[in-house]
Write a protein that holds these residues in place. Structure first.
Motif, PDB file in Angstrom:
ATOM      1  N   GLY A  50     -10.821  64.294  34.572  1.00 39.14           N
ATOM      2  CA  GLY A  50      -9.669  63.408  34.382  1.00 39.14           C
ATOM      3  C   GLY A  50      -9.063  63.577  33.010  1.00 39.14           C
ATOM      4  N   ASN A  51      -8.519  62.502  32.462  1.00 42.73           N
ATOM      5  CA  ASN A  51      -7.815  62.566  31.194  1.00 42.73           C
ATOM      6  C   ASN A  51      -8.783  62.832  30.031  1.00 42.73           C
ATOM      7  N   ILE A  52      -8.482  63.874  29.238  1.00 38.41           N
ATOM      8  CA  ILE A  52      -9.263  64.212  28.052  1.00 38.41           C
ATOM      9  C   ILE A  52      -8.484  63.698  26.840  1.00 38.41           C
ATOM     10  N   SER A  53      -9.146  62.950  25.964  1.00 36.67           N
ATOM     11  CA  SER A  53      -8.455  62.355  24.828  1.00 36.67           C
ATOM     12  C   SER A  53      -7.939  63.438  23.883  1.00 36.67           C
ATOM     13  N   PRO A  54      -6.836  63.170  23.176  1.00 35.03           N
ATOM     14  CA  PRO A  54      -6.305  64.146  22.218  1.00 35.03           C
ATOM     15  C   PRO A  54      -7.339  64.542  21.155  1.00 35.03           C
ATOM     16  N   THR A  55      -8.147  63.590  20.700  1.00 38.23           N
ATOM     17  CA  THR A  55      -9.160  63.893  19.686  1.00 38.23           C
ATOM     18  C   THR A  55     -10.162  64.910  20.205  1.00 38.23           C
ATOM     19  N   GLU A  56     -10.583  64.737  21.461  1.00 36.79           N
ATOM     20  CA  GLU A  56     -11.542  65.677  22.040  1.00 36.79           C
ATOM     21  C   GLU A  56     -10.912  67.041  22.267  1.00 36.79           C
ATOM     22  N   ILE A  57      -9.635  67.059  22.642  1.00 36.58           N
ATOM     23  CA  ILE A  57      -8.932  68.333  22.817  1.00 36.58           C
ATOM     24  C   ILE A  57      -8.952  69.116  21.506  1.00 36.58           C
ATOM     25  N   LEU A  58      -8.631  68.427  20.405  1.00 31.92           N
ATOM     26  CA  LEU A  58      -8.596  69.096  19.102  1.00 31.92           C
ATOM     27  C   LEU A  58      -9.984  69.552  18.680  1.00 31.92           C
ATOM     28  N   ASP A  59     -10.997  68.729  18.935  1.00 36.63           N
ATOM     29  CA  ASP A  59     -12.365  69.123  18.594  1.00 36.63           C
ATOM     30  C   ASP A  59     -12.769  70.385  19.360  1.00 36.63           C
ATOM     31  N   ILE A  67      -7.487  76.463  17.873  1.00 31.99           N
ATOM     32  CA  ILE A  67      -6.645  75.461  17.231  1.00 31.99           C
ATOM     33  C   ILE A  67      -5.292  76.024  16.799  1.00 31.99           C
ATOM     34  N   ILE A  68      -5.251  77.264  16.328  1.00 38.35           N
ATOM     35  CA  ILE A  68      -3.985  77.855  15.881  1.00 38.35           C
ATOM     36  C   ILE A  68      -3.078  78.103  17.084  1.00 38.35           C
ATOM     37  N   GLU A  69      -3.652  78.697  18.122  1.00 40.59           N
ATOM     38  CA  GLU A  69      -2.869  78.970  19.335  1.00 40.59           C
ATOM     39  C   GLU A  69      -2.348  77.682  19.961  1.00 40.59           C
ATOM     40  N   LEU A  70      -3.203  76.669  19.986  1.00 41.29           N
ATOM     41  CA  LEU A  70      -2.803  75.384  20.561  1.00 41.29           C
ATOM     42  C   LEU A  70      -1.682  74.747  19.742  1.00 41.29           C
ATOM     43  N   GLY A  71      -1.813  74.792  18.418  1.00 43.55           N
ATOM     44  CA  GLY A  71      -0.789  74.215  17.561  1.00 43.55           C
ATOM     45  C   GLY A  71       0.557  74.895  17.721  1.00 43.55           C
ATOM     46  N   GLN A  99      -3.867  74.990  10.657  1.00 37.02           N
ATOM     47  CA  GLN A  99      -2.580  75.640  10.890  1.00 37.02           C
ATOM     48  C   GLN A  99      -1.640  75.475   9.706  1.00 37.02           C
ATOM     49  N   PHE A 100      -1.574  74.264   9.166  1.00 32.48           N
ATOM     50  CA  PHE A 100      -0.623  74.003   8.082  1.00 32.48           C
ATOM     51  C   PHE A 100      -0.932  74.857   6.855  1.00 32.48           C
ATOM     52  N   LEU A 101      -2.204  75.134   6.614  1.00 30.61           N
ATOM     53  CA  LEU A 101      -2.610  75.882   5.422  1.00 30.61           C
ATOM     54  C   LEU A 101      -2.586  77.392   5.626  1.00 30.61           C
ATOM     55  N   LEU A 102      -2.216  77.853   6.820  1.00 29.53           N
ATOM     56  CA  LEU A 102      -2.093  79.289   7.053  1.00 29.53           C
ATOM     57  C   LEU A 102      -0.922  79.853   6.246  1.00 29.53           C
ATOM     58  N   PRO A 103      -1.079  81.006   5.617  1.00 30.53           N
ATOM     59  CA  PRO A 103       0.021  81.582   4.838  1.00 30.53           C
ATOM     60  C   PRO A 103       1.287  81.812   5.660  1.00 30.53           C
ATOM     61  N   ARG A 104       1.134  82.040   6.963  1.00 31.93           N
ATOM     62  CA  ARG A 104       2.299  82.344   7.798  1.00 31.93           C
ATOM     63  C   ARG A 104       2.910  81.109   8.460  1.00 31.93           C
TER      64      ARG A 104
END
Length: 278
Positions: A50-59, A67-71, A99-104
């Protein structure tokens, strides 16, 4: 562990097969109720769990190197959706520290805007205090690059559990000491002066005494006195000495202050002093 690995594989399949989706939560102007934008929120309806919480998705994304591909997928989808909204309506997208700290990252944002046709001014990138604290110099450099694109930046989870405000609320501090680097800028930077005033308001609201360090000019002292700062410290008031004695006693320090303030020095207090509104 086997179940966790299996769920990670499911997430990879969900990304490849289009099983993830974005929901959008409205943001409005409080005074008028006018819609100002929407925040993109990630959702995953697992076929079995069923529904997976956003926090668990990110974990799971962190654990499985997704995480980079998802972002990037979230950013792309949000920009494409917002491009069809009414002019002036913004979309806010949360970005992980990875992702935010990636040079690109700035290039990634620019490419997403170009593919979607969304004006940069209608995109808001949200980052948390934890992201900034992970690598402050890199975060600052990236924030400037993204801002230069015309994209807006938002500080997310301000006042949350990992926030400085949370520490002030939870820890039994009796005093806040304003850093001298802030005091050095209060005379030349109006934003810094307002920040110092805000710190005093926060301290008094929480019944915590506020001490300003680095007081070196009469103008700095005047600002602090007018705003009801509790205590002061700096070369204007007194220089460091090996052993406090007659030459460095508090009375002598007050006598050394400019005459315009000698009669009404900063009101020092062991506990915060509250001043009635003018």
């Amino acid at each position: 562990m086997r179940e966790r690995r299996a769920l990670g594989d499911d997430l990879r399949n969900a990304m490849e097969n289009g099983q993830l989706s974005l929901f959008y939560q409205v943001q409005t102007v409080v005074a008028t109720g006018e819609v100002s934008g929407y925040e993109a929120l990630l959702r995953w309806e697992h076929p079995v769990r069923g529904n997976i919480s956003p926090t668990e998705i990110l974990d799971l994304a962190y654990e499985n190197g997704l995480i980079i591909e998802l972002g990037e997928w979230v950013l792309d989808q949000a920009c494409k959706a917002a491009a069809d909204w009414d002019e002036g309506i913004r979309v806010a997208v949360n970005m992980s520290a990875s992702q935010f700290l990636l040079p690109r990252f700035a290039d990634t944002v620019s490419a997403a805007l170009e593919r979607s046709g969304l004006p940069a001014s209608r995109l808001v990138i949200e980052v948390t205090e934890a992201t900034i604290q992970r690598d402050r110099p890199r975060a600052l450099a990236m924030a400037r690059k993204v801002h230069a694109l015309g994209v807006r930046l938002a500080l997310d989870e301000f006042g949350g559990q990992k926030s400085v405000l949370s520490m002030l609320r939870e820890f039994p501090f009796d005093k806040i000491k304003i850093d001298r680097t802030l005091m050095q800028q209060v005379g030349t930077d109006p934003a810094t002066a307002e920040l110092v005033r805000s710190v005093m308001l926060v301290g008094h609201a929480l019944r915590v005494s506020v001490l300003a360090q680095g007081i070196e000019t009469p103008a700095q002292l005047a600002l602090l006195s007018s705003e009801g700062c509790d205590e002061g410290q700096g070369y204007l008031i007194g220089r460091p000495a090996q052993v406090p004695g007659a030459a460095t006693a508090p009375a002598a320090a007050v006598r050394a202050m400019p005459s315009t303030f000698a009669a009404t020095p900063i009101r020092a207090a062991c506990a915060p002093v509250f001043y009635p509104a003018a």
